[in-house]
Write an enzyme that holds these catalytic residues in place. Structure first.
Site, PDB file in Angstrom:
ATOM      1  N   SER A   8       3.351  63.138  57.763  1.00 62.98           N
ATOM      2  CA  SER A   8       3.425  62.012  58.773  1.00 62.98           C
ATOM      3  C   SER A   8       4.736  61.323  58.957  1.00 62.98           C
ATOM      4  O   SER A   8       5.689  61.317  58.308  1.00 62.98           O
ATOM      5  CB  SER A   8       2.544  60.750  58.198  1.00 62.98           C
ATOM      6  N   HIS A  19       1.914  53.903  60.353  1.00 62.10           N
ATOM      7  CA  HIS A  19       1.304  53.810  59.029  1.00 62.10           C
ATOM      8  C   HIS A  19       2.180  54.010  58.092  1.00 62.10           C
ATOM      9  O   HIS A  19       1.494  53.774  56.741  1.00 62.10           O
ATOM     10  CB  HIS A  19      -0.146  54.620  59.176  1.00 62.10           C
ATOM     11  N   GLY A  46       1.741  63.556  54.115  1.00 65.17           N
ATOM     12  CA  GLY A  46       3.430  63.582  53.728  1.00 65.17           C
ATOM     13  C   GLY A  46       4.130  64.192  55.030  1.00 65.17           C
ATOM     14  O   GLY A  46       5.405  63.783  55.050  1.00 65.17           O
ATOM     15  N   SER A 102       1.470  61.697  63.728  1.00 64.97           N
ATOM     16  CA  SER A 102       0.634  60.499  63.518  1.00 64.97           C
ATOM     17  C   SER A 102      -0.461  61.029  62.406  1.00 64.97           C
ATOM     18  O   SER A 102      -0.451  60.509  61.286  1.00 64.97           O
ATOM     19  CB  SER A 102      -0.153  60.073  64.780  1.00 64.97           C
ATOM     20  N   ASP A 127       1.189  54.387  66.683  1.00 60.65           N
ATOM     21  CA  ASP A 127       1.580  54.733  65.436  1.00 60.65           C
ATOM     22  C   ASP A 127       2.951  55.000  65.290  1.00 60.65           C
ATOM     23  O   ASP A 127       3.291  56.111  65.291  1.00 60.65           O
ATOM     24  CB  ASP A 127       0.817  55.659  65.033  1.00 60.65           C
TER      25      ASP A 127
END
Length: 398
Positions: A352, A243, A350, A367, A271
């Site tokens: 992620s 993402h 952030g 994720s 993801d």
């Protein structure tokens, strides 16, 4: 109506804990089981005192987040490495009788679930811990696959998460609305004897930060975190969350210098993504420990349920906790993501894409989750090995 927490674990499976049985009372019914229990300890885990193979940042974070002294943290990593090796061997030895395993208690003991009472007696007779359950892991995985398939058209709004729970020998389905979840389960056609419903207490979200392991920026707009450096045919790059960016999106470093472009990205469904870097970059086998150093990555052996795991991200730095479940499905507003691992490690937007690591073994990329690192929460990561396989990547190790 769906009964939240109304299905007792005892109704979902029949369990018999087998411990402390003398070896003479249960002759081995399968030599491969005995051999699996004697699986060799990984070289990196053969330790005395505080091992140099365990990075100081890992020991420090485990002491802080898990309440362990440095020696206790080192001992736990040693036992978990041993448990991971035994788990892999027993998975092969038990075959269709395998029902999963988890790490239990302060001594990080591996508990093995099997549908075969004779196999459980053999495990116990050779010094292991075993429990007899009703459902093999393949049946639980099939039930979860049915839920995944039903969600592909549209993620169910009232059902934010489901996962295979090896400890209860069920597929746990979280629900915020009984009627909607009931309808979704009916639509999926899943065997309801395999499902246990729980009340959902949080709404997960991807952890991308539109305000802007190491930080990187996507198209000068969003910030994410590098997962693990990799190579593809000698070309350097890194894996991260899907993402965070789309194929063709540009990735830049914190100083504004160009890293490269997204070559592959999937979200939802999975993801994950990978970014190919320019030749001026080097894929270092390291994870930022946010304490002025780095943790060297030695491989990517999967940590069992109950084992410790640490996370590195550009918003909140370094935090540790435990693996709660594997093979979970999380339903974000954007859609379902399958095959994630659920942890009690905190994270924030952030973080992620950032690294999850156990000892020196890469686990996956961040994720999403719920909560934050002030109040606490849970975070899901996409396991790294399927990402490497999907894109033909080689993990940078040292």
């Amino acid at each position: 109506m769906l009964r939240i927490r109304a299905l007792a674990v005892a109704a979902a499976f029949a369990t018999v804990a087998l411990t402390a049985a003398p070896a003479v009372s249960a002759p081995a019914d399968d030599p491969s089981i005995a051999a699996a229990l004697a699986a060799p300890v990984p070289a990196a885990a053969r330790t005395a005192a505080v091992p140099p193979a365990v990075p100081p940042a890992v020991l420090h974070a485990m002491q802080r987040d898990l309440g362990l002294a440095p020696q206790a943290a080192a001992d736990r990593i040693d036992r978990e490495s041993r448990a991971a090796a035994v788990q892999q061997a027993l998975t092969r030895a038990l075959g269709d009788r395998w029902a999963g395993a988890w790490i239990d208690g302060p001594r990080a003991e591996l508990v093995v679930a099997t549908t075969d009472a004779s196999a459980a007696r053999t495990i116990t007779a050779h010094g292991g811990r075993a429990t007899v359950v009703q459902h093999p892991l393949w049946a639980l995985d099939q039930a979860k696959d049915a839920l995944d398939q039903a969600s592909r058209a549209a993620a169910p709004e009232a059902t934010p998460l489901w996962y295979v729970d090896v400890r209860s020998n069920t597929v746990v389905v979280q629900s915020a609305d009984d009627a909607r979840t009931e309808a979704f389960l009916d639509q999926s056609g899943v065997d309801r004897a395999l499902v246990r419903a729980e009340r959902a207490t949080a709404t997960p979200r991807p952890l991308a930060d539109l305000h802007g392991g190491d930080a990187y920026y996507i198209d000068d707009a969003a910030r994410c975190s590098i997962g693990f450096p990799v190579t593809q045919g000698g070309r350097p790059g890194f894996v991260s969350a899907g993402h965070c960016g789309q194929p063709g999106s540009n990735a830049t470093a914190s100083d504004g210098s160009s890293i490269g472009t997204f070559q592959g990205s999937t979200f939802p469904g999975n993801d994950w993504s990978w970014v190919a870097a320019g030749p001026e970059w080097t894929a270092q086998p390291q994870v930022n420990d946010y304490a002025g150093g780095a943790v060297t990555v030695g491989g990517s052996s999967e940590q069992p349920v109950g084992g410790s795991v640490c996370r590195s991200g550009s918003t909140t730095g370094w935090h540790c906790g435990s693996v709660e479940e594997q093979n979970a499905t999380v339903n974000y507003q954007e859609g379902s993501v399958y095959g994630v691992t659920r942890t009690d490690v905190c994270a924030e937007p952030g973080d992620s894409g950032g690294s999850f690591i156990s000892g020196d073994q890469a686990q996956g990329v961040t994720s999403g989750g719920s909560g934050d690192c002030t109040s606490g929460g849970e975070t899901y990561f996409q396991p790294v090995n399927p990402i490497l396989s999907a894109y033909g990547l080689t993990l940078a190790t040292g």
